[in-house]
Enzyme design. Structure first.
Site, short mmCIF file in Angstrom:
data_model
loop_
_atom_site.label_atom_id
_atom_site.label_comp_id
_atom_site.label_asym_id
_atom_site.label_seq_id
_atom_site.Cartn_x
_atom_site.Cartn_y
_atom_site.Cartn_z
N ASP A 14 0.16 -9.81 3.30
CA ASP A 14 -1.08 -9.59 4.05
C ASP A 14 -2.33 -9.70 3.20
O ASP A 14 -3.44 -9.81 3.73
CB ASP A 14 -1.06 -8.21 4.72
N GLU A 31 0.81 -1.21 0.00
CA GLU A 31 0.00 0.00 0.00
C GLU A 31 0.85 1.26 0.00
O GLU A 31 0.61 2.20 -0.77
CB GLU A 31 -0.94 -0.01 1.21
N THR A 46 2.18 -7.89 -1.21
CA THR A 46 2.09 -7.96 0.24
C THR A 46 1.66 -9.35 0.66
O THR A 46 0.75 -9.92 0.06
CB THR A 46 1.10 -6.93 0.83
N ARG A 85 1.18 -21.83 25.77
CA ARG A 85 2.44 -21.42 25.15
C ARG A 85 2.16 -20.64 23.87
O ARG A 85 1.16 -20.88 23.19
CB ARG A 85 3.32 -22.63 24.83
N MET A 129 1.46 -12.74 11.06
CA MET A 129 1.45 -11.35 10.61
C MET A 129 0.05 -10.92 10.18
O MET A 129 -0.77 -11.74 9.79
CB MET A 129 2.46 -11.16 9.49
#
Length: 346
Positions: free
Chosen positions: A131, A107, A129, A270, A173
């Site tokens: 994402d 972006e 990306t 964990r 992420m």
């Protein structure tokens, strides 16, 4: 247009498939049009500093298809420094005889590319990306590889969680969107998935885990996007800070959720933070193909004179969209997609 001199650069975070785009640009420009391709090193900084190399259609370019990262290097540049350097950028491109520029990035990079286009530089953008949050395109390359890495981690954690009667949290992420978490959680059979688009209630997560234990299932897997936030008033977060680019840094939402589950339920919990491992390594076949198609289309667009556009995947076709469509808003996970994933919880 024939015999052009095209420049490309990679900016922002590294991503599997960047080299495949570069290869697609170079081979198409050279083989179809007899054009030359120049690569600026280390993103916008390289363009400002006129650090460039010529990219030849040779064995070296052919071999980069399988490589992660980017042979040109990458980096981030503060928007103020970038905009202050417009005269230098124009001068560098003119001195190098560049007819068109193909920036490859997410972006922020595409916003910079749009700004250059608005200032009269012939630009074709390529969205990048892990994402998958660039609007106007069905998928960005790098996303499939990141999901594969995250899913593999979830797969592996099932056995260790079950062996030790633990709740395992996998933080992936996704600062603003939860596409990686959503897909990895569903593909990996996670028992709860937390994404930025849907603020979570820690009590609901605890109920889902406790329900599993009461049913005799002695472990749980939770996938959490790094940018996930709690529903207002349900959990107090430890604050992070703002980095030099205005990005909020996170203090580990996965660990904070783990701490809350342990306090409320008493279970052993964990956390595994995958971090930059999602960006690295060999791209998947899907990402290699998509990135190659992006590079080919971007090179052809330059020779067609189709500037001020971004390449995008629409169904099965690679099409051209406007910068406004690409950077106007982030592509978030629709609520109904999360509801579908929610049916698999517990």
């Amino acid at each position: 247009m024939e015999d052009m001199r095209i420049a490309t650069l990679t900016s922002g975070g590294d991503c599997p498939g960047l080299n495949a785009v570069i290869r697609g640009i170079v081979r198409t420009a050279s083989n179809e049009f007899g054009s030359t391709v120049v690569g600026y090193q280390d993103g916008w900084e390289g363009l400002l500093g006129d650090r460039r190399v010529q990219l030849y259609d040779d064995e070296d370019i052919d071999r980069i298809l399988l490589r992660g990262g980017t042979i040109l290097g990458t980096g981030r540049l503060h928007p103020d420094k970038f905009k202050a350097g417009i005269d230098q950028i124009k001068a560098n491109l003119e001195d190098a005889g560049i007819d068109a520029l193909i920036p490859i990035g997410g972006e922020g990079t595409l916003k910079g590319a749009k700004w250059l286009s608005d200032n009269g530089i012939p630009v074709v953008g390529v969205p990048k990306t892990i994402d998958n949050d660039v609007n106007g395109t069905d998928f960005t390359f790098g996303f499939d590889t990141a999901v594969a890495v995250a899913t593999d981690a979830v797969d592996r954690l099932h056995t260790t969680a079950e062996s030790h009667n633990r709740v395992m949290i996998v933080e992936v992420m996704g600062r603003h969107v939860g596409w990686i978490a959503l897909h990895a959680g569903m593909a990996g059979g996670a028992h709860y998935t937390v994404i930025p688009e849907v603020p979570f209630d820690i009590a609901e997560i605890c109920k889902a885990m406790e329900r599993r234990f009461q049913m005799g299932e002695k472990y749980g897997i939770i996938v959490v996007a790094e940018g996930a936030l709690p529903r207002e008033g349900t959990m107090e977060l430890r604050e992070g800070h703002i980095d030099q680019f205005g990005h909020k840094t996170f203090t580990g939402i996965g660990q904070q959720i783990a701490d809350e589950i342990h306090v409320r339920l008493g279970h052993d919990v964990r956390t595994t933070v995958l971090g930059h491992i999602q960006r690295g390594g060999t791209p998947t076949a899907f990402d290699r193909v998509l990135a190659t198609r992006y590079g080919v289309r971007a090179a052809r667009a330059c020779h067609e004179g189709s500037f001020d556009k971004v390449v995008a995947l629409k169904g099965e076709s690679i099409e051209m969209i406007t910068f406004e469509e690409a950077v106007g808003t982030l592509k978030e996970v629709p609520f109904e997609r999360w509801v579908t994933a929610q049916a698999m919880f517990g």
